[in-house]
Design an enzyme around this catalytic site. Structure first.
Site, PDB file in Angstrom:
ATOM      1  N   LYS A 117       2.008  45.790 -46.399  1.00  0.00           N
ATOM      2  CA  LYS A 117       2.485  45.526 -47.815  1.00  0.00           C
ATOM      3  C   LYS A 117       1.145  45.649 -48.793  1.00  0.00           C
ATOM      4  CE  LYS A 117       6.761  43.233 -47.383  1.00  0.00           C
ATOM      5  NZ  LYS A 117       7.775  43.921 -47.856  1.00  0.00           N
ATOM      6  N   ARG A 145      16.410  44.855 -40.949  1.00  0.00           N
ATOM      7  CA  ARG A 145      17.556  45.620 -40.368  1.00  0.00           C
ATOM      8  C   ARG A 145      17.481  45.828 -39.012  1.00  0.00           C
ATOM      9  NH1 ARG A 145      16.744  50.482 -44.604  1.00  0.00           N
ATOM     10  NH2 ARG A 145      15.632  48.902 -45.530  1.00  0.00           N
TER      11      ARG A 145
HETATM   12  N1  BES Z   1      11.572  41.451 -46.869  1.00  0.00           N
HETATM   13  C1  BES Z   1      11.323  42.720 -47.348  1.00  0.00           C
HETATM   14  C2  BES Z   1      12.513  42.607 -48.607  1.00  0.00           C
HETATM   15  C3  BES Z   1      11.989  41.755 -49.886  1.00  0.00           C
HETATM   16  C4  BES Z   1      11.159  42.267 -50.824  1.00  0.00           C
HETATM   17  C5  BES Z   1      12.389  40.427 -49.728  1.00  0.00           C
HETATM   18  C6  BES Z   1      10.918  41.317 -51.950  1.00  0.00           C
HETATM   19  C7  BES Z   1      11.959  39.573 -50.819  1.00  0.00           C
HETATM   20  C8  BES Z   1      11.392  39.998 -51.754  1.00  0.00           C
HETATM   21  C9  BES Z   1      11.968  43.896 -46.433  1.00  0.00           C
HETATM   22  O1  BES Z   1      11.632  43.561 -45.223  1.00  0.00           O
HETATM   23  C10 BES Z   1      11.219  44.970 -46.798  1.00  0.00           C
HETATM   24  O2  BES Z   1      10.016  44.945 -46.881  1.00  0.00           O
HETATM   25  N2  BES Z   1      11.759  45.820 -47.349  1.00  0.00           N
HETATM   26  C11 BES Z   1      11.446  47.180 -47.905  1.00  0.00           C
HETATM   27  C12 BES Z   1      12.266  48.290 -47.322  1.00  0.00           C
HETATM   28  C13 BES Z   1      11.704  49.767 -47.484  1.00  0.00           C
HETATM   29  C14 BES Z   1      10.281  49.799 -46.714  1.00  0.00           C
HETATM   30  C15 BES Z   1      12.692  50.647 -47.070  1.00  0.00           C
HETATM   31  C16 BES Z   1      11.550  47.084 -49.384  1.00  0.00           C
HETATM   32  O3  BES Z   1      12.605  46.749 -49.943  1.00  0.00           O
HETATM   33  O4  BES Z   1      10.586  47.708 -49.935  1.00  0.00           O
HETATM   34 MN    MN Z   2       9.470  44.221 -44.576  1.00  0.00          MN
END
Ligand code: BES
Ligand code: MN
Ligand code: ZN
Length: 519
Positions: free
Chosen positions: A299, A373
């Site tokens: 990230k 997931r």
């Molecule tokens: N934990 C994150 C989702 C999240 C984002 C929770 C902001 C709380 C606040 C999750 O694991 C994630 O990174 N999801 C990605 C998925 C994508 C890579 C398909 C996302 O939502 O960007």
């Molecule tokens: Mn994630």
């Protein structure tokens, strides 16, 4: 803060601050407020006609009532709080007003306070219905008392254990007495307050776990909390180590965990509320990423610290078990949390890797940041292998949940109208907003992989939906609901009964769901 129930005349209660209320636009105070007004020789009526008290929601006016001036009036001060328009006042209004009151009380320096049940419109003498009530719906005394307890406890929540130098910090109110004006409603108010305390303490535990920094809360620490809750509540708790998880074939979960030096912990708590009827069960599955760096699909830096809360789903299912074991619904309830960090260590999985889940399905890991997931796939696989009849998963799963519905409403998906309906009903009654989104066949195709059964990302558009479709493939035909709390698990600023930071959502909804399914 200790919450108690007292029965008596509001003018006779010895307390630092007595809390009464007024609906917006009311000119003649009724009920308990009317009784106070009379004892103060019409002072509240005067403040209304002066325009100082309007009854606007959460507006409050503090009146000093020294014994020297009002010898027949016991409370030292009176806080008159506005309830807003009577027609729209509901239990969420009780929670919001109670939260704002408890914070005002803290600023007043009071140590003890007493409050009426807002909107229940009790007069201070038995049998009286309170004048000036208008046509609005009355708040039920038990539900209202529960909402007062919840608003007060949740609204005064602070996470300040790491503050060592803060001289301006005001101490909490020590005791809040909820007033039952007559004996006919005493039992209902006592039961409501008791329930509100149990619901709120669970939600508070969930908040604490989400607010806890990742260096203080590893998968092992989370498992230790679950074990402690289980011991205190007399329920079962098993924690599986990596070797056992590997033995069970949870390749999707292990793929996520292998990038971190901190070992995974697979948590399974069980409450047996209907032991002779094993099929009468509910499995609560919570995402338990103790820190989500994104893994190799790292990230960006801004805001990454919030990913300490990526175990918010797990926190809510563990916390709900604390309350459920206390309230004892006639239903077997299990909580599962596949806890792990998502880190880019040297042995981390790579984008493009293919992993095999416990149910035998293969997954192309297109993006290591779509890790939630993957862990849920195996946590649900485990639940089904143990005979789950209903599965509700809770996960901080997608940033797309915020795009879809903002941070006040959690998207809900499911394959069973009855279970979805029960979840939505529960969420409504505790004031944790949710809204169902469709699992449409067009969006489902976005998860298809050229080389494996599934891909863990769904490309552009419908990100919350593609994630839900992915999980649905592991739930199969078992009644299943997915709640995406990515946007609602943490707030940037205080809202209603939720101070900035962790919300604890949807802990109270899960408790309420178990209570209705096992009622
Ligand atoms: N934990 C994150 C989702 C999240 C984002 C929770 C902001 C709380 C606040 C999750 O694991 C994630 O990174 N999801 C990605 C998925 C994508 C890579 C398909 C996302 O939502 O960007
Ligand atoms: Mn994630
Ligand atoms: Zn995540």
């Amino acid at each position: 803060m200790e919450i108690t129930v007292v029965q008596g005349d509001v003018t006779e209660i010895e307390t630092d601050v007595l809390v009464v209320n007024l609906f917006e636009g009311a000119t003649a105070p009724g009920g308990s407020t009317g009784a106070v007004d009379s004892a103060l020789f019409g002072l509240i009526t005067q403040l209304i006609s002066d325009g100082e008290i309007t009854g606007e929601e959460s507006e409050s006016v503090l009146i000093h009532t020294p014994n020297s001036a009002y010898p027949d009036f016991k409370p030292s001060r009176v806080l008159v709080v506005g309830l807003g328009p009577e027609e729209s006042f509901d239990l969420n209004g009780v929670r919001r007003v109670s939260a704002s009151v408890i914070r005002k009380l803290r600023l007043s320096g009071a140590r003890q306070a007493a409050t009426v049940v807002h909107g229940a419109n009790d007069a201070n003498s038995a049998g009286s219905d309170g004048a000036g009530s208008g046509g609005g719906r009355l708040i039920d005394p038990a539900a209202g008392a529960q909402a007062v307890a919840e608003g007060s406890l949740l609204g005064s929540y602070r996470f300040d254990k790491y503050k060592t130098v803060d001289s301006k910090r005001r101490p909490d109110i020590e005791g809040l007495a909820v007033i039952a004006p007559n004996s006919s409603k005493l039992g209902a108010i006592e039961a409501g307050v008791e329930k509100g305390i149990v619901y709120s303490l669970a939600e508070t535990l969930a908040r604490d776990l989400v607010n806890e920094p990742a260096n203080k809360l590893s998968p092992a620490d989370l498992a230790a909390v679950a074990e402690q809750v289980a011991r205190d509540s007399g329920i079962g708790c098993t924690v599986l180590e990596e070797a056992e998880v590997s033995e069970l074939g949870m390749g999707a979960y292990i793929g996520v965990a292998q990038g971190s030096d901190r070992p995974l912990k697979f948590i399974h708590m069980s409450y047996e509320g209907d032991p002779s009827n094993e099929g009468n069960n509910l499995w609560l599955v919570g995402k338990g990423i103790t820190f989500d760096s994104g893994g190799i699909s790292l990230k960006r830096g801004a805001g990454m610290g919030k990913m300490k809360g990526d175990m918010g789903g797990g926190a809510s299912v563990i916390a709900a078990m604390q309350a459920i074991s206390h309230l004892k619904p006639k239903l077997n309830v299990h909580a599962v949390c596949a806890a792990t960090d998502n880190m880019p260590g040297a042995s981390a999985q790579r984008p493009g890797d293919v992993v095999t889940a416990m149910n035998g399905m293969t997954i192309e890991v297109d993006n290591t940041d779509a890790e939630g997931r993957l862990t849920l796939a195996d946590a649900i696989g485990y639940a089904l292998s143990k005979g789950a009849a209903r599965v509700v998963d809770v996960a901080t799963l997608t940033g797309a949940a915020r795009v879809a519905l903002g941070d006040g409403v959690s998207p809900v998906f499911g394959n069973d109208d009855e279970l979805v309906g029960a979840v939505l009903e529960a969420s409504k009654s505790v004031g944790e907003s949710m809204w169902r989104l469709p699992l449409d066949p067009v969006t489902k195709r976005q998860n298809s992989s050229r080389i494996a059964d599934l891909k863990n990302t769904g490309g552009m558009g419908g990100g919350a939906t593609t994630a839900a479709h992915f999980i649905s493939d592991f739930a199969g035909d078992t009644p299943w609901v997915h709640i995406d709390v990515a946007a609602t698990s943490m707030l940037d600023r205080t809202r209603g009964w939720t101070p900035a930071g962790a919300t604890g959502v949807p802990t109270r909804s899960l408790i309420e769901l178990a209570m209705t399914l096992g009622g």
